[in-house]
Design a protein around this motif. Sequence first.
Motif, PDB file in Angstrom:
ATOM      1  N   SER A 181      33.876  38.928  46.256  1.00  0.00           N
ATOM      2  CA  SER A 181      32.585  38.710  45.070  1.00  0.00           C
ATOM      3  C   SER A 181      32.198  39.606  44.074  1.00  0.00           C
ATOM      4  O   SER A 181      32.970  40.530  44.633  1.00  0.00           O
ATOM      5  CB  SER A 181      31.234  38.417  45.800  1.00  0.00           C
ATOM      6  N   LEU A 182      32.286  39.526  43.327  1.00  0.00           N
ATOM      7  CA  LEU A 182      31.561  40.454  41.945  1.00  0.00           C
ATOM      8  C   LEU A 182      30.649  41.379  42.298  1.00  0.00           C
ATOM      9  O   LEU A 182      30.570  42.226  42.386  1.00  0.00           O
ATOM     10  CB  LEU A 182      30.995  39.308  40.706  1.00  0.00           C
ATOM     11  N   GLU A 183      29.678  40.625  43.290  1.00  0.00           N
ATOM     12  CA  GLU A 183      28.693  42.083  44.261  1.00  0.00           C
ATOM     13  C   GLU A 183      29.410  43.041  43.938  1.00  0.00           C
ATOM     14  O   GLU A 183      28.742  44.350  44.607  1.00  0.00           O
ATOM     15  CB  GLU A 183      27.622  41.238  44.091  1.00  0.00           C
ATOM     16  N   TYR A 230      40.677  41.258  41.639  1.00  0.00           N
ATOM     17  CA  TYR A 230      39.714  42.317  40.218  1.00  0.00           C
ATOM     18  C   TYR A 230      40.903  42.662  39.989  1.00  0.00           C
ATOM     19  O   TYR A 230      41.589  44.092  40.782  1.00  0.00           O
ATOM     20  CB  TYR A 230      38.088  42.929  40.732  1.00  0.00           C
ATOM     21  N   VAL A 232      32.774  44.175  44.335  1.00  0.00           N
ATOM     22  CA  VAL A 232      33.686  45.025  43.256  1.00  0.00           C
ATOM     23  C   VAL A 232      32.247  45.799  42.604  1.00  0.00           C
ATOM     24  O   VAL A 232      33.034  47.343  42.604  1.00  0.00           O
ATOM     25  CB  VAL A 232      34.272  44.303  42.510  1.00  0.00           C
ATOM     26  N   THR A 233      31.552  45.140  42.211  1.00  0.00           N
ATOM     27  CA  THR A 233      30.241  46.340  41.361  1.00  0.00           C
ATOM     28  C   THR A 233      30.298  47.311  42.340  1.00  0.00           C
ATOM     29  O   THR A 233      30.043  48.526  41.454  1.00  0.00           O
ATOM     30  CB  THR A 233      29.359  45.256  40.645  1.00  0.00           C
ATOM     31  N   ILE A 279      35.581  46.034  35.212  1.00  0.00           N
ATOM     32  CA  ILE A 279      35.917  45.275  36.406  1.00  0.00           C
ATOM     33  C   ILE A 279      36.432  43.636  35.544  1.00  0.00           C
ATOM     34  O   ILE A 279      35.881  43.351  34.641  1.00  0.00           O
ATOM     35  CB  ILE A 279      34.607  44.813  36.885  1.00  0.00           C
ATOM     36  N   ARG A 280      37.378  43.628  35.720  1.00  0.00           N
ATOM     37  CA  ARG A 280      37.960  41.892  35.506  1.00  0.00           C
ATOM     38  C   ARG A 280      39.267  41.241  36.671  1.00  0.00           C
ATOM     39  O   ARG A 280      39.198  42.100  37.209  1.00  0.00           O
ATOM     40  CB  ARG A 280      39.235  42.420  33.971  1.00  0.00           C
ATOM     41  N   GLN A 281      38.024  40.246  36.453  1.00  0.00           N
ATOM     42  CA  GLN A 281      39.049  39.158  38.032  1.00  0.00           C
ATOM     43  C   GLN A 281      40.022  39.045  37.131  1.00  0.00           C
ATOM     44  O   GLN A 281      40.675  38.480  35.484  1.00  0.00           O
ATOM     45  CB  GLN A 281      37.903  37.673  37.466  1.00  0.00           C
TER      46      GLN A 281
END
Length: 138
Positions: free
Chosen positions: A100-102, A3, A104-105, A127-129
Amino acid sequence: MKYLVMIQGTQADYEAMSGKGGKDSPAWGEKDLQAMYAFMGALNNDLAESGEMVDGQGLGEPAQARTVGLGADGRPVVTDGPYGETKELLAGYWVLDCPSLERVTEIAERILQCPQPEGAPVYPVVIRQIMDGGGDVC
């Protein structure tokens, strides 16, 4: 997954960090800068220790940037700064390898806790993958 985690700022913010505050960005003192650097250093150390840190950098002030585009005649046109329709621009980034996105959030939420002077603008963390297509961008 990788990310790109981005923080924003303006030229006025860079000037405020050098002690020249304005109506939208109060001047930062030495203690403010030390607190911010200590916070970011601890964050980066934690991300390195967890194995999630790939890269992270603060970027130079917009006044020292250039944009190169194509003119109507197809020839390069060079302009000062990265300015578009907005004054906010990329001020720094991390490339993180998180499960996971969680996760990085959670890191982005921690970034928002970075100390700064009272009244300083607070920008969202973006945030960008990073796509892993294996092909070239161009």
